[in-house]
Motif scaffolding. Structure first.
Motif, PDB file in Angstrom:
ATOM      1  N   ALA A  26      34.292  39.654  51.146  1.00 52.13           N
ATOM      2  CA  ALA A  26      33.260  40.683  50.992  1.00 52.13           C
ATOM      3  C   ALA A  26      32.388  40.840  52.235  1.00 52.13           C
ATOM      4  CB  ALA A  26      32.393  40.373  49.777  1.00 52.13           C
ATOM      5  N   ASP A  27      32.302  39.802  53.054  1.00 53.34           N
ATOM      6  CA  ASP A  27      31.395  39.825  54.201  1.00 53.34           C
ATOM      7  C   ASP A  27      32.079  39.803  55.564  1.00 53.34           C
ATOM      8  OD1 ASP A  27      28.985  39.736  52.614  1.00 53.34           O
ATOM      9  OD2 ASP A  27      29.486  37.649  52.184  1.00 53.34           O
ATOM     10  N   LEU A  28      33.279  39.239  55.653  1.00 51.72           N
ATOM     11  CA  LEU A  28      33.908  39.013  56.951  1.00 51.72           C
ATOM     12  C   LEU A  28      35.338  39.533  57.013  1.00 51.72           C
ATOM     13  CD1 LEU A  28      32.888  35.298  57.570  1.00 51.72           C
ATOM     14  CD2 LEU A  28      31.816  37.333  58.555  1.00 51.72           C
ATOM     15  N   LEU A  29      35.727  39.904  58.227  1.00 52.50           N
ATOM     16  CA  LEU A  29      37.121  40.174  58.579  1.00 52.50           C
ATOM     17  C   LEU A  29      37.421  39.272  59.770  1.00 52.50           C
ATOM     18  CD1 LEU A  29      36.975  44.073  58.633  1.00 52.50           C
ATOM     19  CD2 LEU A  29      38.061  42.666  56.866  1.00 52.50           C
ATOM     20  N   VAL A  30      38.573  38.634  59.773  1.00 56.77           N
ATOM     21  CA  VAL A  30      38.953  37.773  60.888  1.00 56.77           C
ATOM     22  C   VAL A  30      40.320  38.236  61.388  1.00 56.77           C
ATOM     23  CG1 VAL A  30      39.425  35.417  61.636  1.00 56.77           C
ATOM     24  CG2 VAL A  30      37.652  35.833  59.916  1.00 56.77           C
ATOM     25  N   TYR A  31      40.396  38.555  62.678  1.00 51.14           N
ATOM     26  CA  TYR A  31      41.623  39.053  63.290  1.00 51.14           C
ATOM     27  C   TYR A  31      42.062  38.130  64.419  1.00 51.14           C
ATOM     28  CZ  TYR A  31      41.249  43.505  60.881  1.00 51.14           C
ATOM     29  OH  TYR A  31      41.197  44.489  59.918  1.00 51.14           O
ATOM     30  N   ASP A  32      43.361  38.115  64.645  1.00 46.14           N
ATOM     31  CA  ASP A  32      43.945  37.412  65.776  1.00 46.14           C
ATOM     32  C   ASP A  32      44.104  38.429  66.896  1.00 46.14           C
ATOM     33  OD1 ASP A  32      45.261  35.701  67.464  1.00 46.14           O
ATOM     34  OD2 ASP A  32      47.085  35.592  66.275  1.00 46.14           O
ATOM     35  N   LYS A  33      43.358  38.258  68.003  1.00 46.06           N
ATOM     36  CA  LYS A  33      43.418  39.188  69.134  1.00 46.06           C
ATOM     37  C   LYS A  33      44.477  38.715  70.121  1.00 46.06           C
ATOM     38  CE  LYS A  33      41.061  39.359  73.065  1.00 46.06           C
ATOM     39  NZ  LYS A  33      42.121  39.706  73.995  1.00 46.06           N
ATOM     40  N   PRO A  34      45.455  39.563  70.410  1.00 48.81           N
ATOM     41  CA  PRO A  34      46.466  39.168  71.395  1.00 48.81           C
ATOM     42  C   PRO A  34      45.936  39.279  72.824  1.00 48.81           C
ATOM     43  CG  PRO A  34      46.926  41.375  70.610  1.00 48.81           C
ATOM     44  CD  PRO A  34      45.744  40.864  69.816  1.00 48.81           C
ATOM     45  N   SER A  35      46.508  38.511  73.695  1.00 44.99           N
ATOM     46  CA  SER A  35      46.187  38.611  75.120  1.00 44.99           C
ATOM     47  C   SER A  35      46.540  40.015  75.607  1.00 44.99           C
ATOM     48  CB  SER A  35      46.993  37.570  75.886  1.00 44.99           C
ATOM     49  OG  SER A  35      46.790  37.709  77.265  1.00 44.99           O
ATOM     50  N   GLY A  36      45.696  40.568  76.462  1.00 47.62           N
ATOM     51  CA  GLY A  36      45.956  41.885  77.039  1.00 47.62           C
ATOM     52  C   GLY A  36      45.238  43.020  76.340  1.00 47.62           C
ATOM     53  N   LEU A  37      44.652  42.752  75.178  1.00 50.53           N
ATOM     54  CA  LEU A  37      43.914  43.776  74.436  1.00 50.53           C
ATOM     55  C   LEU A  37      42.421  43.564  74.645  1.00 50.53           C
ATOM     56  CD1 LEU A  37      44.027  46.122  72.353  1.00 50.53           C
ATOM     57  CD2 LEU A  37      43.874  44.383  70.565  1.00 50.53           C
ATOM     58  N   LEU A  38      41.697  44.631  74.962  1.00 56.84           N
ATOM     59  CA  LEU A  38      40.243  44.535  75.082  1.00 56.84           C
ATOM     60  C   LEU A  38      39.632  44.258  73.712  1.00 56.84           C
ATOM     61  CD1 LEU A  38      39.634  47.660  77.343  1.00 56.84           C
ATOM     62  CD2 LEU A  38      39.300  45.277  78.017  1.00 56.84           C
ATOM     63  N   SER A  39      38.536  43.496  73.677  1.00 57.33           N
ATOM     64  CA  SER A  39      37.819  43.276  72.418  1.00 57.33           C
ATOM     65  C   SER A  39      37.030  44.512  72.035  1.00 57.33           C
ATOM     66  CB  SER A  39      36.852  42.089  72.547  1.00 57.33           C
ATOM     67  OG  SER A  39      37.548  40.878  72.638  1.00 57.33           O
ATOM     68  N   VAL A  76      38.867  36.590  66.367  1.00 54.28           N
ATOM     69  CA  VAL A  76      37.648  37.389  66.511  1.00 54.28           C
ATOM     70  C   VAL A  76      37.141  37.715  65.116  1.00 54.28           C
ATOM     71  CG1 VAL A  76      36.635  39.506  67.422  1.00 54.28           C
ATOM     72  CG2 VAL A  76      38.456  38.352  68.694  1.00 54.28           C
ATOM     73  N   VAL A  77      35.838  37.502  64.910  1.00 57.60           N
ATOM     74  CA  VAL A  77      35.196  37.705  63.615  1.00 57.60           C
ATOM     75  C   VAL A  77      34.447  39.039  63.604  1.00 57.60           C
ATOM     76  CG1 VAL A  77      33.480  36.770  61.998  1.00 57.60           C
ATOM     77  CG2 VAL A  77      34.952  35.209  63.307  1.00 57.60           C
ATOM     78  N   PHE A  78      34.586  39.768  62.515  1.00 57.58           N
ATOM     79  CA  PHE A  78      33.881  41.016  62.293  1.00 57.58           C
ATOM     80  C   PHE A  78      33.059  40.889  61.012  1.00 57.58           C
ATOM     81  CE2 PHE A  78      37.379  42.200  64.915  1.00 57.58           C
ATOM     82  CZ  PHE A  78      36.931  43.269  65.673  1.00 57.58           C
ATOM     83  N   SER A  79      31.880  41.501  61.014  1.00 60.66           N
ATOM     84  CA  SER A  79      31.056  41.555  59.811  1.00 60.66           C
ATOM     85  C   SER A  79      31.357  42.852  59.077  1.00 60.66           C
ATOM     86  CB  SER A  79      29.578  41.518  60.212  1.00 60.66           C
ATOM     87  OG  SER A  79      28.769  41.743  59.090  1.00 60.66           O
ATOM     88  N   ARG A  80      31.413  42.782  57.776  1.00 61.66           N
ATOM     89  CA  ARG A  80      31.653  43.993  56.981  1.00 61.66           C
ATOM     90  C   ARG A  80      30.344  44.624  56.535  1.00 61.66           C
ATOM     91  NH1 ARG A  80      36.267  43.350  52.691  1.00 61.66           N
ATOM     92  NH2 ARG A  80      36.333  45.582  53.055  1.00 61.66           N
ATOM     93  N   ASN A  81      29.222  43.988  56.825  1.00 61.37           N
ATOM     94  CA  ASN A  81      27.892  44.516  56.489  1.00 61.37           C
ATOM     95  C   ASN A  81      26.865  43.879  57.413  1.00 61.37           C
ATOM     96  OD1 ASN A  81      27.067  41.945  55.206  1.00 61.37           O
ATOM     97  ND2 ASN A  81      28.620  42.526  53.698  1.00 61.37           N
ATOM     98  N   ARG A  82      25.695  44.446  57.425  1.00 61.59           N
ATOM     99  CA  ARG A  82      24.641  43.913  58.291  1.00 61.59           C
ATOM    100  C   ARG A  82      24.094  42.625  57.735  1.00 61.59           C
ATOM    101  NH1 ARG A  82      22.982  46.882  62.532  1.00 61.59           N
ATOM    102  NH2 ARG A  82      23.835  48.953  62.591  1.00 61.59           N
TER     103      ARG A  82
END
Length: 82
Positions: A26-39, A76-82
């Protein structure tokens, strides 16, 4: 006239995997960022493709919590809300 030079930066972001979601709640998204992609997108229009722009395609309210350098792969962690 824009402030960008005629020469676009060389940027070839990886397309496979396009997005790799590791966790969602409900609060977080977690993604695997590959090398070569900008954040986050760069200032030049040719640097628009990034993990942030890909994630914000759905859900658009996702907020990036931290970033990694372009050549660094990792979580890389993303918030789904403030």
């Amino acid at each position: 006239m824009n402030s960008y030079s005629e020469d676009a930066p060389v940027y070839h972001p990886p397309l496979e995997p396009y997005l790799s979601l590791l966790h969602r709640d409900a609060d977080l998204l977690v993604y695997d960022k590959p090398s070569g992609l900008l954040s986050v997108p760069g200032r030049h229009p040719a640097l628009h493709d990034s993990l942030l722009t890909r994630v914000q395609a759905s859900p658009p309210q996702a907020l990036i919590v931290h970033r990694l350098e372009q050549d660094t792969s990792g979580i890389v962690v993303f918030s789904r809300n403030r």
